[in-house]
Design an enzyme around this catalytic site. Structure first.
Site, PDB file in Angstrom:
ATOM      1  N   MET A   1     -17.547 -11.878  18.715  1.00 20.65           N
ATOM      2  CA  MET A   1     -16.309 -12.350  18.074  1.00 20.65           C
ATOM      3  C   MET A   1     -15.104 -11.491  18.504  1.00 20.65           C
ATOM      4  SD  MET A   1     -17.603 -14.860  16.425  1.00 20.65           S
ATOM      5  CE  MET A   1     -16.369 -15.415  15.262  1.00 20.65           C
TER       6      MET A   1
ATOM      7  N   GLN B   1     -18.084  -3.013  13.029  1.00 20.28           N
ATOM      8  CA  GLN B   1     -19.074  -3.161  14.083  1.00 20.28           C
ATOM      9  C   GLN B   1     -18.709  -2.230  15.235  1.00 20.28           C
ATOM     10  OE1 GLN B   1     -21.130  -6.901  16.502  1.00 20.28           O
ATOM     11  NE2 GLN B   1     -19.175  -7.180  15.483  1.00 20.28           N
TER      12      GLN B   1
ATOM     13  N   CYS C   1     -24.077  -7.718  22.325  1.00 23.65           N
ATOM     14  CA  CYS C   1     -22.979  -8.263  23.128  1.00 23.65           C
ATOM     15  C   CYS C   1     -23.310  -8.157  24.618  1.00 23.65           C
ATOM     16  CB  CYS C   1     -21.682  -7.521  22.831  1.00 23.65           C
ATOM     17  SG  CYS C   1     -20.275  -8.145  23.771  1.00 23.65           S
TER      18      CYS C   1
ATOM     19  N   HIS D   1     -29.670 -12.089  16.563  1.00 30.20           N
ATOM     20  CA  HIS D   1     -29.260 -13.308  17.249  1.00 30.20           C
ATOM     21  C   HIS D   1     -30.492 -13.812  17.995  1.00 30.20           C
ATOM     22  CE1 HIS D   1     -25.956 -15.465  19.781  1.00 30.20           C
ATOM     23  NE2 HIS D   1     -27.066 -16.191  19.719  1.00 30.20           N
TER      24      HIS D   1
ATOM     25  N   ASN E   1     -29.097 -14.958  12.978  1.00 27.55           N
ATOM     26  CA  ASN E   1     -27.829 -15.322  13.602  1.00 27.55           C
ATOM     27  C   ASN E   1     -28.119 -16.204  14.821  1.00 27.55           C
ATOM     28  OD1 ASN E   1     -25.582 -13.763  15.839  1.00 27.55           O
ATOM     29  ND2 ASN E   1     -24.970 -15.197  14.266  1.00 27.55           N
TER      30      ASN E   1
ATOM     31  N   GLY F   1     -26.537 -20.166  16.484  1.00 21.89           N
ATOM     32  CA  GLY F   1     -26.704 -21.606  16.452  1.00 21.89           C
ATOM     33  C   GLY F   1     -26.684 -22.246  15.084  1.00 21.89           C
TER      34      GLY F   1
END
Length: 320
Positions: free
Chosen positions: A1, A53, A83, A154, A194, A196
C-alpha cells in the site's frame, strides 16, 4: 500500500470504521531514524488503533525505529516481509526476508526488548521457486520462537524474478488452504489472512478458519465497504456509515488540513472510490480529480463533487 495509506487516508478510513485496525505504508527503519519523522510517521489521535509497518533487516535499527514508533504513540509495529518491489529487493528486506527467518527472528527479539507494544510480522507464503509449505512453516516457526505471536499472511508467493509489484498482487495463485493448515497446526498463534479478499461475505467466511482478515485494495478502492465493517464483523448494533455521512464527518478534518496548507487533492485522492457503484460516481471522481489539484482549491470543490453525485442519486431515487 505504498503511497496509499498515508495519514489522510487513515483519518478518512477511521471515519468509516471505529473498529478496524489501520496500517501505515511501509517506512524503512533508516527513514524513521534519520528522516523527517512528523512527515513520515506523524498521525492524528483519531486514527487509533494504528500500526506502523517497518521495512528493514538490521536488528539494532529496527529496535530504534520501534522505540521511536512507541514514543509517537503507535499501537503496534509490524515487520514487512512480503513487499516484492525493486526498492526493497535492493535493500534486502521485504519479501527477500522470507529466506532469512533467522534475521527476522533477531529483529523481533531486539524490537521486543526495546518496546512494550506488540511486534508482529507480515509475510508471503514463499518466494520464487521455494516450496510454499516448507518455506512458510519454517519461517513462522523460527520467528515465533523469537517471540512473535501474530502473523499476517498474504496467501500468495512473491515472484522477485519476472513479475512486477503490481503483477505480484494478482498473478501468483492464492493458497488459502495452506494458510489454514498453518493456523490449524499452530493454534497458539494469531494468523490473519490477507490477499484477494474483496467483500464482507468473504471476510465472514474466512473468519471461521482465521483469527482475522486484512483488506488492502478492496478497502481503498471501495471505501464504502469500511462503512459496513463495524456492523458486519464487530457489533450488530453498530451504525453503518453511509458515503454521504462519511463526507460530512470528514469535512472538519479536511478544513483543518487546508488551513495548515495541505493541498485538497492530497486528501481527496483517497476518497475517489467512495461512491463506486452509485449513480454519479464518475462525476464525483471527475470533479475531484480535475479541480482538486488546482492551487487554492478548497471545500467548494468537495461541495461541487458532492452536489454532482447527490443530484444523480436524487434523480435515480425519483425515477425508481
Amino acid at each position: 500500500m505504498m503511497d496509499w495509506t498515508d495519514r489522510h487516508c487513515r483519518s478518512f478510513h477511521r471515519i468509516l470504521s471505529k473498529q478496524a485496525l489501520l496500517w501505515t505504508e511501509m517506512v524503512t527503519a533508516d527513514a524513521v531514524i534519520h528522516g523527517d519523522r512528523e512527515r513520515l510517521i506523524g498521525f492524528s489521535e483519531d486514527e487509533h488503533p494504528v500500526v506502523l509497518q517497518l521495512g528493514g533487516n538490521e536488528p539494532a535499527k529496527m529496535a530504534e525505529a520501534s522505540r521511536i514508533a512507541e514514543a509517537f504513540g503507535y499501537d503496534e509495529v509490524n515487520i514487512n516481509c512480503g513487499c516484492p518491489s525493486d526498492r526493497v529487493q535492493s535493500g534486502a528486506f521485504g519479501a527477500c526476508l522470507m529466506r532469512e527467518p533467522k534475521t527476522v527472528a533477531a529483529c523481533v527479539s531486539a524490537m521486543q526488548e526495546a518496546v512494550s507494544i506488540p511486534v508482529t510480522v507480515k509475510c508471503r507464503i514463499a518466494i520464487d521457486e521455494d516450496p510454499p509449505r516448507e518455506t512458510l512453516f519454517d519461517f513462522v516457526d523460527q520467528v515465533a520462537d523469537a517471540g512473535c505471536e501474530v502473523f499476517t499472511v498474504h496467501a500468495r508467493k512473491a515472484w522477485l524474478k519476472g513479475l512486477s509489484p503490481k503483477e505480484n498482487r494478482d498473478i501468483p495463485p492464492l493458497d488459502y488452504g495452506l494458510v489454514a493448515e498453518l493456523k490449524a497446526e499452530r493454534p497458539e498463534l494469531t494468523i490473519i489472512l490477507n490477499g484477494g479478499i474483496t467483500d464482507l461475505d468473504a471476510c465472514k467466511s474466512h473468519l471461521d478458519a482465521f483469527d482475522g482478515v486484512m483488506l488492502g485494495r478492496a478497502a481503498y478502492q471501495q471505501p464504502a465497504l469500511l462503512g459496513q465493517v463495524d456492523q458486519a464483523l464487530f457489533d450488530p448494533e453498530a451504525a453503518v456509515i453511509d458515503p454521504f455521512e462519511a463526507v460530512a464527518l470528514y469535512r472538519p478534518y479536511i478544513q483543518a488540513q487546508l488551513e495548515e496548507g495541505t493541498r485538497l487533492s492530497s486528501i481527496t485522492r483517497h476518497m475517489l472510490g467512495l461512491f463506486n457503484g452509485r449513480p454519479g460516481a464518475r462525476l464525483w471522481r471527475r470533479v475531484l480529480s480535475e479541480k482538486g489539484p488546482k492551487p487554492g482549491s478548497g471545500l467548494e470543490v468537495l461541495d461541487e463533487a458532492l452536489e454532482a453525485v447527490s443530484s444523480r442519486n436524487f434523480i435515480h431515487t425519483e425515477l425508481a
